[in-house]
Design a protein around this motif. Structure first.
Motif, PDB file in Angstrom:
ATOM      1  N   PHE A 288      11.767 107.031  68.818  1.00  0.00           N
ATOM      2  CA  PHE A 288      10.531 106.529  69.448  1.00  0.00           C
ATOM      3  C   PHE A 288      10.662 105.044  69.798  1.00  0.00           C
ATOM      4  CE2 PHE A 288       7.047 109.514  69.998  1.00  0.00           C
ATOM      5  CZ  PHE A 288       7.592 110.672  69.460  1.00  0.00           C
ATOM      6  N   ARG A 289      11.302 104.251  68.912  1.00  0.00           N
ATOM      7  CA  ARG A 289      11.460 102.820  69.255  1.00  0.00           C
ATOM      8  C   ARG A 289      12.371 102.662  70.468  1.00  0.00           C
ATOM      9  NH1 ARG A 289      11.295 102.059  63.554  1.00  0.00           N
ATOM     10  NH2 ARG A 289      13.563 102.051  63.316  1.00  0.00           N
ATOM     11  N   ALA A 292      10.443 103.531  73.474  1.00  0.00           N
ATOM     12  CA  ALA A 292       9.513 102.450  73.829  1.00  0.00           C
ATOM     13  C   ALA A 292      10.280 101.279  74.460  1.00  0.00           C
ATOM     14  CB  ALA A 292       8.745 101.998  72.589  1.00  0.00           C
ATOM     15  N   ALA A 293      11.456 100.977  73.895  1.00  0.00           N
ATOM     16  CA  ALA A 293      12.261  99.865  74.434  1.00  0.00           C
ATOM     17  C   ALA A 293      12.694 100.143  75.873  1.00  0.00           C
ATOM     18  CB  ALA A 293      13.487  99.633  73.548  1.00  0.00           C
ATOM     19  N   GLN A 294      12.858 101.434  76.217  1.00  0.00           N
ATOM     20  CA  GLN A 294      13.249 101.803  77.587  1.00  0.00           C
ATOM     21  C   GLN A 294      12.030 101.931  78.504  1.00  0.00           C
ATOM     22  OE1 GLN A 294      16.798 103.004  78.239  1.00  0.00           O
ATOM     23  NE2 GLN A 294      16.872 101.759  76.400  1.00  0.00           N
ATOM     24  N   GLY A 295      10.854 101.678  77.967  1.00  0.00           N
ATOM     25  CA  GLY A 295       9.629 101.803  78.777  1.00  0.00           C
ATOM     26  C   GLY A 295       9.215 103.244  79.015  1.00  0.00           C
ATOM     27  N   ALA A 300       2.594 101.673  71.131  1.00  0.00           N
ATOM     28  CA  ALA A 300       1.579 102.127  70.157  1.00  0.00           C
ATOM     29  C   ALA A 300       1.958 103.491  69.581  1.00  0.00           C
ATOM     30  CB  ALA A 300       0.213 102.192  70.816  1.00  0.00           C
ATOM     31  N   ASP A 301       2.570 104.364  70.397  1.00  0.00           N
ATOM     32  CA  ASP A 301       2.986 105.678  69.884  1.00  0.00           C
ATOM     33  C   ASP A 301       4.123 105.526  68.877  1.00  0.00           C
ATOM     34  OD1 ASP A 301       1.119 107.178  71.160  1.00  0.00           O
ATOM     35  OD2 ASP A 301       2.411 107.814  72.809  1.00  0.00           O
ATOM     36  N   ALA A 302       5.091 104.661  69.211  1.00  0.00           N
ATOM     37  CA  ALA A 302       6.206 104.429  68.282  1.00  0.00           C
ATOM     38  C   ALA A 302       5.682 103.873  66.959  1.00  0.00           C
ATOM     39  CB  ALA A 302       7.227 103.482  68.913  1.00  0.00           C
ATOM     40  N   PHE A 348      20.349 112.442  73.955  1.00  0.00           N
ATOM     41  CA  PHE A 348      19.402 112.148  72.883  1.00  0.00           C
ATOM     42  C   PHE A 348      18.090 112.884  73.161  1.00  0.00           C
ATOM     43  CE2 PHE A 348      20.619 108.659  69.997  1.00  0.00           C
ATOM     44  CZ  PHE A 348      21.912 108.435  70.476  1.00  0.00           C
ATOM     45  N   ILE A 349      17.331 113.117  72.101  1.00  0.00           N
ATOM     46  CA  ILE A 349      15.966 113.605  72.294  1.00  0.00           C
ATOM     47  C   ILE A 349      15.076 112.366  72.264  1.00  0.00           C
ATOM     48  CG2 ILE A 349      14.197 115.244  71.543  1.00  0.00           C
ATOM     49  CD1 ILE A 349      17.114 116.395  72.274  1.00  0.00           C
ATOM     50  N   LEU A 350      14.483 112.060  73.409  1.00  0.00           N
ATOM     51  CA  LEU A 350      13.607 110.895  73.517  1.00  0.00           C
ATOM     52  C   LEU A 350      12.174 111.376  73.744  1.00  0.00           C
ATOM     53  CD1 LEU A 350      15.908 108.478  75.574  1.00  0.00           C
ATOM     54  CD2 LEU A 350      15.649 108.685  73.087  1.00  0.00           C
ATOM     55  N   ALA A 351      11.247 110.445  73.859  1.00  0.00           N
ATOM     56  CA  ALA A 351       9.830 110.860  73.923  1.00  0.00           C
ATOM     57  C   ALA A 351       9.059 110.045  74.950  1.00  0.00           C
ATOM     58  CB  ALA A 351       9.195 110.703  72.548  1.00  0.00           C
ATOM     59  N   ARG A 352       8.168 110.739  75.659  1.00  0.00           N
ATOM     60  CA  ARG A 352       7.226 110.057  76.552  1.00  0.00           C
ATOM     61  C   ARG A 352       5.920 109.775  75.818  1.00  0.00           C
ATOM     62  NH1 ARG A 352       9.519 114.118  79.982  1.00  0.00           N
ATOM     63  NH2 ARG A 352      11.082 113.140  81.300  1.00  0.00           N
TER      64      ARG A 352
END
Ligand SMILES: NC(=O)c1ccc[n+]([C@@H]2O[C@H](COP(=O)([O-])OP(=O)(O)OC[C@H]3O[C@@H](n4cnc5c(N)ncnc54)[C@H](O)[C@@H]3O)[C@@H](O)[C@H]2O)c1
Ligand SMILES: O=C(O)C(=O)C[C@@H](O)[C@H](O)[C@H](O)COP(=O)(O)O
Ligand SMILES: [Zn+2]
Length: 379
Positions: A288-289, A292-295, A300-302, A348-352
Motif C-alpha cells: 500500500f505504501r 501510494a508512493a506511485q500515486g 490515507a488508505d495506506a 506485484f499486487i498493488l492497490a488503487r
C-alpha cells in the motif's frame, strides 16, 4: 464401521471448492477433529491414514484424531516433525516420505495433514509425490491454515533460493477446520493468521475490511465472529481457486503482500524472528505504501491499512523485525526469485484503494529499489 459422514450440525458451515470432479468440501466449526474418523471413512473406508503433524499439535490434538480414526475402522500412523517453518525443507520432506513408505501407505490410502500451514504444505507435497500421488485431507489447526493454506492445493517446501520454490498443485479431497482447536493456539500465531484474514478485505472486499476494523476484538475472543471471519475468508479463497486453480490469472491477487513478505521471511532465515503472517502484514503495508508512493492509491488508505494492522499487534515496517536483514541488493535478489516473475519482469499486487488490489506486471526495478532504500531507512 461408519461409512456415513455425520449430518451437518447447526454450528457448522460447509463450503465447496468447485473444481469439477476434483471438487471438495470445507467444513468449519467446533468439534470436527473428534468427527474426523467418520468423515474420512465416508470417503475412504478401511484406509490406512498417514497423519503428518508437528509435536506441538500432536501434544494437544493427535489423541482425539487417532481415537476417532480407529473408531471408524481406519488405521492411523502418526509421523511427527519439528514445529516451525524450518521443517518445510528437503531433509524433512525426505524423512516424511520415507516414513510413509515404511508404513506401507498405498496409493488408495490417505494422508492427513494435522496442523498449521507448515504441516499442510509439507504433507500436501508429500501426498503429491508419494507413489506419484496419494489423496490427502487437510485438518488445519492454526488460524492461518483454516483461512488460507488448507484451501487451494498449493503445496511445497522452501529452498536456499527462497520461499515455496519447490512444490506442486495438489488439491485435498476434504478440509476439516475445527475452530475449537484454535483455543490452544498461541496469541502470536493467531495474530499471524489474522494478517491473511485482513488480506481478503484488502484484495476485493472493503466492507469485510471495515467489519474487521470494528469487530477484530470479537474475532480474537472467539465465538460467532471468529467463525464468520473464517468462513468469509474460505469463501473468498474458494471462489478464486475455482476460477483460476493454477494461478494463470487473478489467483495471483492472493499474493498481496507476499512478494515483499517472502523476501523478508527468507532474509530472516525462515526463523521465529518473523512468522509468515507477520511477513505478509509488513508486505501488505509496503504494497500500500508503494502504491501510494506511485500515486496509485490515496496515502490515507495506506495509513488506514497500517493503523489496523498495528492495532491488532502486527508489524508493518522493516524496523519492526528483530535482528539483521539483507541489504537492498539482497532483498532485490530474493524478490527476483518470486514465482510471479515472468521473463525477468517483476509482478506485484498493488492497490488503487482498500478492496481494490490488482496485478501490476512490469514493476520498474529502479522505483522498487528506491522504495526499498527508503523503507530500510525506516521512513
Ligand atoms: N499453501 C498455501 O496456500 C499457503 C497459504 C498461506 C500460508 N502458507 C504457508 O503456511 C505456513 C504458515 O502456517 P502457520 O502460520 O499455520 O504456521 P505453522 O504451521 O508453523 O503453525 C504455527 C505454530 O502454531 C502451532 N500450532 C498449530 N496449531 C496449533 C494449535 N491448535 N494449538 C497449539 N499450537 C498450534 C504449530 O506447532 C506452530 O508452532 C507458511 O509456511 C506459509 O508459507 C501456505
Ligand atoms: O493460495 C494462494 O494462491 C496464495 O498465494 C496464498 C498465500 O497466502 C500463500 O502464502 C501461498 O503459499 C503463497 O504462494 P506462492 O505461490 O507465492 O508461494
Ligand atoms: Zn500467505
Amino acid at each position: 464401521m461408519n461409512k456415513q459422514a455425520p449430518p451437518l450440525a447447526a454450528d457448522r458451515t460447509q463450503l465447496s471448492v468447485g473444481l469439477g470432479d476434483r471438487s471438495y468440501d470445507i467444513v468449519i466449526g467446533p468439534g470436527l477433529l473428534a468427527e474426523s474418523g467418520a468423515r474420512i471413512a465416508a470417503l475412504r473406508p478401511g484406509a490406512r491414514i498417514g497423519i503428518v503433524t508437528d509435536s506441538n499439535v500432536a501434544d494437544r490434538h493427535l489423541g482425539v484424531v487417532e481415537a476417532s480414526l480407529r473408531e471408524a475402522g481406519l488405521t492411523p500412523t502418526p509421523i511427527l516433525v519439528e514445529p516451525g517453518e524450518k521443517s518445510k525443507c528437503f531433509a524433512v520432506f525426505e524423512q516424511v516420505v520415507d516414513a510413509l513408505l515404511a508404513a506401507r501407505i498405498e496409493r488408495r490410502d490417505l494422508l492427513l495433514a494435522l496442523g498449521g500451514g507448515v504441516v499442510g504444505d509439507l504433507a500436501g507435497f508429500a501426498a503429491a509425490a508419494l507413489r506419484r500421488g496419494v489423496d490427502f485431507v487437510q485438518a488445519p489447526t492454526s488460524l492461518l491454515a483454516q483461512v488460507d493454506s488448507s484451501v487451494g492445493g498449493k503445496t511445497g517446501i522452501n529452498s536456499r533460493h527462497g520461499k515455496n520454490l519447490v512444490g506442486a498443485f495438489h488439491q485435498p479431497i476434504l478440509v476439516l477446520a475445527d475452530t475449537g482447536a484454535l483455543d490452544t493456539l498461541p496469541l502470536r500465531e493467531f495474530r499471524s493468521g489474522y494478517a491473511e484474514v485482513a488480506k481478503y478485505g484488502l484484495i476485493d472486499n472493503a466492507p469485510f475490511f471495515g467489519w474487521l476494523e470494528r469487530r477484530w476484538e470479537a474475532v480474537f475472543r472467539g465465538g460467532a465472529e471468529r467463525i464468520e471471519a473464517i468462513a468469509t475468508s474460505c469463501a473468498s479463497k474458494a471462489a478464486v481457486v475455482s476460477r483460476d486453480e493454477k494461478e494463470t490469472g487473478d489467483r495471483a491477487l492472493l499474493n498481496l503482500g507476499h512478494t515483499f513478505g517472502h523476501a523478508l521471511e527468507a532474509g530472516a532465515g525462515f526463523s521465529q524472528r518473523l512468522l509468515h503472517g507477520e511477513a505478509v502484514a509488513v508486505g501488505m503495508a509496503q504494497a500500500f505504501r508503494f502504491s501510494a508512493a506511485q500515486g496509485l492509491c490515496a496515502t490515507a488508505d495506506a495509513e488506514r491499512v497500517e493503523t489496523h494492522l498495528r492495532t491488532v499487534g502486527l508489524p508493518t515496517r522493516i524496523a519492526d523485525i528483530p535482528g539483521a536483514l539483507p541489504d537492498t541488493d539482497g532483498l532485490m535478489d530474493l524478490i527476483a526469485q518470486d514465482k510471479k516473475v515472468s521473463r525477468g519482469a517483476l509482478t506485484f499486487i498493488l492497490a488503487r484503494g482498500i478492496g481494490q488490489s490488482y496485478i501490476a506486471r512490469d514493476v520498474d526495478p529502479a522505483q522498487l529499489r528506491a522504495f526499498l532504500e527508503e523503507e530500510r531507512r525506516g521512513r
